[in-house]
Design a protein around this motif. Structure first.
Motif, PDB file in Angstrom:
ATOM      1  N   PHE A  72      12.065  16.962 -17.554  1.00 59.73           N
ATOM      2  CA  PHE A  72      12.256  16.062 -18.689  1.00 59.73           C
ATOM      3  C   PHE A  72      12.686  14.702 -18.158  1.00 59.73           C
ATOM      4  CE2 PHE A  72      12.954  20.322 -20.326  1.00 59.73           C
ATOM      5  CZ  PHE A  72      12.160  20.326 -21.462  1.00 59.73           C
ATOM      6  N   GLU A  73      12.124  13.647 -18.745  1.00 56.99           N
ATOM      7  CA  GLU A  73      12.375  12.289 -18.286  1.00 56.99           C
ATOM      8  C   GLU A  73      12.720  11.389 -19.458  1.00 56.99           C
ATOM      9  OE1 GLU A  73       8.726  11.152 -16.503  1.00 56.99           O
ATOM     10  OE2 GLU A  73       8.877  12.594 -14.832  1.00 56.99           O
ATOM     11  N   VAL A  74      13.542  10.382 -19.196  1.00 54.94           N
ATOM     12  CA  VAL A  74      13.798   9.329 -20.176  1.00 54.94           C
ATOM     13  C   VAL A  74      12.692   8.291 -20.048  1.00 54.94           C
ATOM     14  CG1 VAL A  74      15.389   7.516 -20.918  1.00 54.94           C
ATOM     15  CG2 VAL A  74      16.284   9.696 -20.057  1.00 54.94           C
ATOM     16  N   GLY A  75      12.080   7.927 -21.166  1.00 61.89           N
ATOM     17  CA  GLY A  75      11.007   6.939 -21.112  1.00 61.89           C
ATOM     18  C   GLY A  75      10.496   6.595 -22.491  1.00 61.89           C
ATOM     19  N   ARG A  76       9.695   5.524 -22.564  1.00 59.18           N
ATOM     20  CA  ARG A  76       9.078   5.066 -23.799  1.00 59.18           C
ATOM     21  C   ARG A  76       7.657   5.613 -23.901  1.00 59.18           C
ATOM     22  NH1 ARG A  76       7.807  -0.246 -24.082  1.00 59.18           N
ATOM     23  NH2 ARG A  76       7.479  -0.022 -26.331  1.00 59.18           N
ATOM     24  N   THR A  77       7.328   6.107 -25.076  1.00 61.60           N
ATOM     25  CA  THR A  77       5.986   6.625 -25.304  1.00 61.60           C
ATOM     26  C   THR A  77       4.930   5.537 -25.113  1.00 61.60           C
ATOM     27  OG1 THR A  77       6.846   8.282 -26.842  1.00 61.60           O
ATOM     28  CG2 THR A  77       4.513   7.765 -27.008  1.00 61.60           C
ATOM     29  N   ALA A  78       5.276   4.292 -25.408  1.00 66.29           N
ATOM     30  CA  ALA A  78       4.318   3.201 -25.295  1.00 66.29           C
ATOM     31  C   ALA A  78       4.198   2.651 -23.888  1.00 66.29           C
ATOM     32  CB  ALA A  78       4.702   2.070 -26.252  1.00 66.29           C
ATOM     33  N   ALA A  79       5.019   3.134 -22.944  1.00 69.58           N
ATOM     34  CA  ALA A  79       4.982   2.613 -21.567  1.00 69.58           C
ATOM     35  C   ALA A  79       5.354   3.747 -20.618  1.00 69.58           C
ATOM     36  CB  ALA A  79       5.928   1.432 -21.406  1.00 69.58           C
ATOM     37  N   LEU A  80       4.451   4.701 -20.459  1.00 68.78           N
ATOM     38  CA  LEU A  80       4.729   5.892 -19.669  1.00 68.78           C
ATOM     39  C   LEU A  80       4.583   5.607 -18.179  1.00 68.78           C
ATOM     40  CD1 LEU A  80       2.701   8.417 -21.844  1.00 68.78           C
ATOM     41  CD2 LEU A  80       5.201   8.210 -21.741  1.00 68.78           C
ATOM     42  N   ASP A  81       5.432   6.248 -17.400  1.00 68.97           N
ATOM     43  CA  ASP A  81       5.341   6.147 -15.941  1.00 68.97           C
ATOM     44  C   ASP A  81       4.358   7.204 -15.437  1.00 68.97           C
ATOM     45  OD1 ASP A  81       5.779   5.462 -13.318  1.00 68.97           O
ATOM     46  OD2 ASP A  81       7.693   6.548 -13.154  1.00 68.97           O
ATOM     47  N   VAL A  82       3.097   7.046 -15.849  1.00 67.41           N
ATOM     48  CA  VAL A  82       2.031   8.006 -15.553  1.00 67.41           C
ATOM     49  C   VAL A  82       0.788   7.207 -15.179  1.00 67.41           C
ATOM     50  CG1 VAL A  82       0.553   9.829 -16.484  1.00 67.41           C
ATOM     51  CG2 VAL A  82       2.959   9.735 -17.142  1.00 67.41           C
ATOM     52  N   ALA A  83       0.086   7.650 -14.156  1.00 64.23           N
ATOM     53  CA  ALA A  83      -1.123   6.955 -13.720  1.00 64.23           C
ATOM     54  C   ALA A  83      -2.233   7.092 -14.750  1.00 64.23           C
ATOM     55  CB  ALA A  83      -1.589   7.510 -12.374  1.00 64.23           C
ATOM     56  N   ASP A  84      -3.165   6.165 -14.735  1.00 64.32           N
ATOM     57  CA  ASP A  84      -4.327   6.223 -15.616  1.00 64.32           C
ATOM     58  C   ASP A  84      -5.094   7.531 -15.401  1.00 64.32           C
ATOM     59  OD1 ASP A  84      -3.552   3.655 -16.158  1.00 64.32           O
ATOM     60  OD2 ASP A  84      -5.377   2.695 -15.421  1.00 64.32           O
ATOM     61  N   GLY A  85      -5.450   8.189 -16.495  1.00 66.97           N
ATOM     62  CA  GLY A  85      -6.300   9.373 -16.419  1.00 66.97           C
ATOM     63  C   GLY A  85      -5.680  10.570 -15.733  1.00 66.97           C
ATOM     64  N   ALA A  86      -4.356  10.658 -15.705  1.00 60.62           N
ATOM     65  CA  ALA A  86      -3.688  11.709 -14.933  1.00 60.62           C
ATOM     66  C   ALA A  86      -3.429  12.992 -15.717  1.00 60.62           C
ATOM     67  CB  ALA A  86      -2.363  11.191 -14.377  1.00 60.62           C
ATOM     68  N   LEU A  87      -3.513  12.962 -17.055  1.00 59.94           N
ATOM     69  CA  LEU A  87      -3.065  14.094 -17.858  1.00 59.94           C
ATOM     70  C   LEU A  87      -4.223  14.809 -18.549  1.00 59.94           C
ATOM     71  CD1 LEU A  87       0.080  12.544 -19.604  1.00 59.94           C
ATOM     72  CD2 LEU A  87      -0.039  13.842 -17.458  1.00 59.94           C
ATOM     73  N   GLY A  88      -4.085  16.130 -18.638  1.00 57.93           N
ATOM     74  CA  GLY A  88      -5.050  16.914 -19.384  1.00 57.93           C
ATOM     75  C   GLY A  88      -4.767  16.931 -20.868  1.00 57.93           C
ATOM     76  N   GLY A  89      -3.548  16.536 -21.257  1.00 63.44           N
ATOM     77  CA  GLY A  89      -3.207  16.524 -22.671  1.00 63.44           C
ATOM     78  C   GLY A  89      -1.914  15.782 -22.928  1.00 63.44           C
ATOM     79  N   VAL A  90      -1.797  15.247 -24.130  1.00 65.49           N
ATOM     80  CA  VAL A  90      -0.539  14.685 -24.609  1.00 65.49           C
ATOM     81  C   VAL A  90      -0.310  15.220 -26.015  1.00 65.49           C
ATOM     82  CG1 VAL A  90      -0.660  12.589 -23.211  1.00 65.49           C
ATOM     83  CG2 VAL A  90      -1.618  12.572 -25.507  1.00 65.49           C
ATOM     84  N   VAL A  91       0.933  15.519 -26.320  1.00 66.92           N
ATOM     85  CA  VAL A  91       1.290  15.954 -27.664  1.00 66.92           C
ATOM     86  C   VAL A  91       2.468  15.119 -28.140  1.00 66.92           C
ATOM     87  CG1 VAL A  91       2.758  17.826 -26.777  1.00 66.92           C
ATOM     88  CG2 VAL A  91       1.931  17.921 -29.124  1.00 66.92           C
ATOM     89  N   SER A  92       2.385  14.673 -29.379  1.00 65.17           N
ATOM     90  CA  SER A  92       3.492  13.971 -30.028  1.00 65.17           C
ATOM     91  C   SER A  92       3.815  14.744 -31.292  1.00 65.17           C
ATOM     92  CB  SER A  92       3.097  12.525 -30.352  1.00 65.17           C
ATOM     93  OG  SER A  92       4.136  11.882 -31.060  1.00 65.17           O
ATOM     94  N   TRP A  93       4.844  15.583 -31.200  1.00 67.57           N
ATOM     95  CA  TRP A  93       5.211  16.476 -32.300  1.00 67.57           C
ATOM     96  C   TRP A  93       6.279  15.783 -33.136  1.00 67.57           C
ATOM     97  CZ3 TRP A  93       2.130  20.323 -33.395  1.00 67.57           C
ATOM     98  CH2 TRP A  93       2.540  21.336 -34.277  1.00 67.57           C
ATOM     99  N   TYR A  94       5.836  14.967 -34.080  1.00 61.71           N
ATOM    100  CA  TYR A  94       6.695  14.145 -34.933  1.00 61.71           C
ATOM    101  C   TYR A  94       7.390  13.021 -34.173  1.00 61.71           C
ATOM    102  CZ  TYR A  94       5.722  17.981 -38.050  1.00 61.71           C
ATOM    103  OH  TYR A  94       5.055  18.913 -38.808  1.00 61.71           O
TER     104      TYR A  94
END
Length: 247
Positions: A92-114
């Motif tokens: 678990f990390e502290v971060g902003r949904t609008a500015a993720l510390d994740v490389a382009d195209g790195a994830l197979g999925g994202v979920v925003s549950w509310y």
């Protein structure tokens, strides 16, 4: 968002993830089915899965139990601390949904549950663009949110693109029980009891959020409008979107 206290598992399990809480998706069959469908799509795409606005980590743990390399991100250090204590084997990390510390195209999925419910409306286009940026081609985004009447959206009422309800290029969702031609998105809805859109919601919150995701370059797979249960004040919207394969 406040932390939810955990109660002892009557089955004697020592795994905190096995305890079903009032806000755990495991106790709402339709919500669970949507998360399970998302998990199946995400496994097919490969890569890790981010639970954005994860709060105390309930959905992160739910997805991890289904074999995904799930991690959580939340703006609140207090919520991240609760999630880390409750699920010490997950990240678990502290971060902003609008500015993720994740490389382009790195994830197979994202979920925003509310998670988007707690964001200013003007940030939603940026957040949807961030979903598209971090997803790998073929990756999926699942967004759950409160879909009652009166929820503000950027561009609502001005006739702009953000207020649109279907796919870019006029390919809106098919109403009712199946996709037009067998290959398009599915719209599922029902009467909202006066508190939300009465159908798939082209002009309501469901359609407005769909327009933002489509505007970010994602393609609609399914939309669901669920009526509130006795603990919920308004209908719930669910949107499943996919990042198209690279051409």
């Amino acid at each position: 968002m406040t932390a939810t206290s955990r109660h002892p598992d009557p089955r004697g399990s020592s795994d905190p993830a096995a305890v079903a809480l009032p806000d755990d998706p495991a106790v709402r069959p339709l919500d669970r089915a949507l998360l399970d469908a998302f998990a199946a799509f995400a496994r097919g795409a490969g890569g890790a899965v981010a639970d954005l606005g994860c709060g105390p980590g309930l959905v992160t743990a739910y997805l991890a139990r289904r074999g995904l390399r799930a991690f959580g991100v939340d703006l609140s250090p207090a919520m991240v601390a609760v999630a880390r204590r409750t699920y010490p084997g997950l990240r678990f990390e502290v971060g902003r949904t609008a500015a993720l510390d994740v490389a382009d195209g790195a994830l197979g999925g994202v979920v925003s549950w509310y998670g988007t419910d707690r964001l200013p409306p003007e940030e939603l286009p940026e957040v949807c663009a961030e979903f598209a940026r971090v997803l790998a081609p073929g990756g999926h985004a699942l967004v759950a949110f409160e879909a009652g009447a009166g929820r503000p959206f950027p561009g609502a009422g001005d006739g702009g693109a953000d207020a649109g309800g279907g796919l870019a290029g006029g390919g809106g969702p098919a109403e009712g029980g199946g996709p037009a031609g067998g290959g398009g998105p599915v719209a599922v809805g029902g009467p909202a009891g006066g508190d939300g859109p009465a159908d798939g919601g082209d002009g309501g919150p469901l359609g407005m959020m769909a327009g933002l995701l489509a505007g970010a370059g994602l393609a609609e797979v399914a939309r669901v409008l669920r009526q509130p249960d006795e603990r919920e004040p308004a209908p719930r919207g669910f949107l499943l979107y996919r990042k198209p394969p690279a051409s």
